[in-house]
Write a protein that holds these residues in place. Structure first.
Motif, PDB file in Angstrom:
ATOM      1  N   ALA A  57       0.835  -1.207   0.000  1.00  0.00           N
ATOM      2  CA  ALA A  57       0.000   0.000   0.000  1.00  0.00           C
ATOM      3  C   ALA A  57       0.868   1.255   0.000  1.00  0.00           C
ATOM      4  N   ALA A  58       1.963   1.232   0.761  1.00  0.00           N
ATOM      5  CA  ALA A  58       2.862   2.392   0.810  1.00  0.00           C
ATOM      6  C   ALA A  58       3.552   2.608  -0.535  1.00  0.00           C
ATOM      7  N   LEU A  59       3.916   1.528  -1.213  1.00  0.00           N
ATOM      8  CA  LEU A  59       4.569   1.656  -2.519  1.00  0.00           C
ATOM      9  C   LEU A  59       3.579   2.117  -3.584  1.00  0.00           C
ATOM     10  N   VAL A  60       2.358   1.600  -3.570  1.00  0.00           N
ATOM     11  CA  VAL A  60       1.328   2.056  -4.513  1.00  0.00           C
ATOM     12  C   VAL A  60       1.056   3.545  -4.288  1.00  0.00           C
ATOM     13  N   ASP A 108       6.234  -7.088  -7.679  1.00  0.00           N
ATOM     14  CA  ASP A 108       4.788  -7.239  -7.769  1.00  0.00           C
ATOM     15  C   ASP A 108       4.333  -6.728  -9.140  1.00  0.00           C
ATOM     16  N   PRO A 109       3.535  -7.528  -9.883  1.00  0.00           N
ATOM     17  CA  PRO A 109       3.104  -7.093 -11.218  1.00  0.00           C
ATOM     18  C   PRO A 109       2.362  -5.755 -11.224  1.00  0.00           C
ATOM     19  N   ALA A 110       1.567  -5.490 -10.203  1.00  0.00           N
ATOM     20  CA  ALA A 110       0.846  -4.212 -10.149  1.00  0.00           C
ATOM     21  C   ALA A 110       1.824  -3.048  -9.971  1.00  0.00           C
ATOM     22  N   LEU A 111       2.844  -3.237  -9.149  1.00  0.00           N
ATOM     23  CA  LEU A 111       3.858  -2.193  -8.977  1.00  0.00           C
ATOM     24  C   LEU A 111       4.655  -2.007 -10.261  1.00  0.00           C
ATOM     25  N   GLU A 116       5.933   1.151 -15.056  1.00  0.00           N
ATOM     26  CA  GLU A 116       5.924   1.260 -16.513  1.00  0.00           C
ATOM     27  C   GLU A 116       5.099   2.464 -16.970  1.00  0.00           C
ATOM     28  N   GLY A 117       3.975   2.673 -16.329  1.00  0.00           N
ATOM     29  CA  GLY A 117       3.142   3.840 -16.662  1.00  0.00           C
ATOM     30  C   GLY A 117       3.868   5.143 -16.396  1.00  0.00           C
TER      31      GLY A 117
END
Length: 179
Positions: A57-60, A108-111, A116-117
């Motif tokens: 959560a902190a990284l997102v 993590d794929p979401a990270l 990438e974005g």
């Protein structure tokens, strides 16, 4: 009706990122975050479920913060090579530590998708500024932006590594493609 949170998530996220930056993954334990944020460990467990959930959560949240800084820098920087240099300098100001924390943490794929974005957004802004010359081909501007981003990020990560990390590479050299 739920009661208001005594310590906002933004403060907890900031504490987690500071602990990650100073001591790595293991430093961001519930006990350490609880003590630094002034929040009971049980509250952290209720909010995030697990230590990994809290760190994620902190990284997102960090990627969200970095993207907001990127948009602000993009809005403030003019076109042209000087604008490209200004854009990167604004990203570094106050964001260099955050970039150095987030960039290596993409298991993590979401990270990884968030990273990438962000990379694509920065490169697009650089291409807009690099490709402002008469007769400049868009593909060439994109290629130059990709190289400029890679050189800039590498330089920034080495500088954030501490003493001995200075590369001597200047932003204007990176953006103008003479490095």
């Amino acid at each position: 009706m739920s009661r208001p949170r005594s310590v906002p998530d933004a403060k907890v996220m900031s504490v987690v990122r500071k602990l990650l930056a100073s001591g790595g993954e293991r430093a961001a334990s519930f006990a350490a975050v609880s003590q630094a944020a002034g929040l009971a460990g049980s509250s952290l467990v209720q909010r995030y479920g697990s230590r990994q959930g809290m760190v994620r959560a902190a990284l997102v949240d960090g990627w969200s913060d970095l993207m907001a800084r990127t948009e602000a820098a993009a809005g403030a920087a003019p076109r042209g090579a000087k604008g490209g240099t200004g854009f990167l300098k604004q990203l570094e100001r106050g964001g260099g530590d955050l970039i150095a924390l987030l960039a290596p943490r993409q298991r993590d794929p979401a990270l990884r998708d968030l990273a990438e974005g962000w990379r694509a957004r920065v490169e697009a802004e650089l291409a807009l500024r690099i490709g402002t010359g008469e007769g400049q081909k868009p593909a060439r501007a994109r290629d130059a932006a990709t190289l400029a981003f890679a050189a800039w990020l590498g330089r920034l990560l080495w500088q954030q590594a501490g003493p001995g990390g200075a590369t001597g590479l200047k932003l204007k050299t990176i953006v103008r493609g003479r490095g």
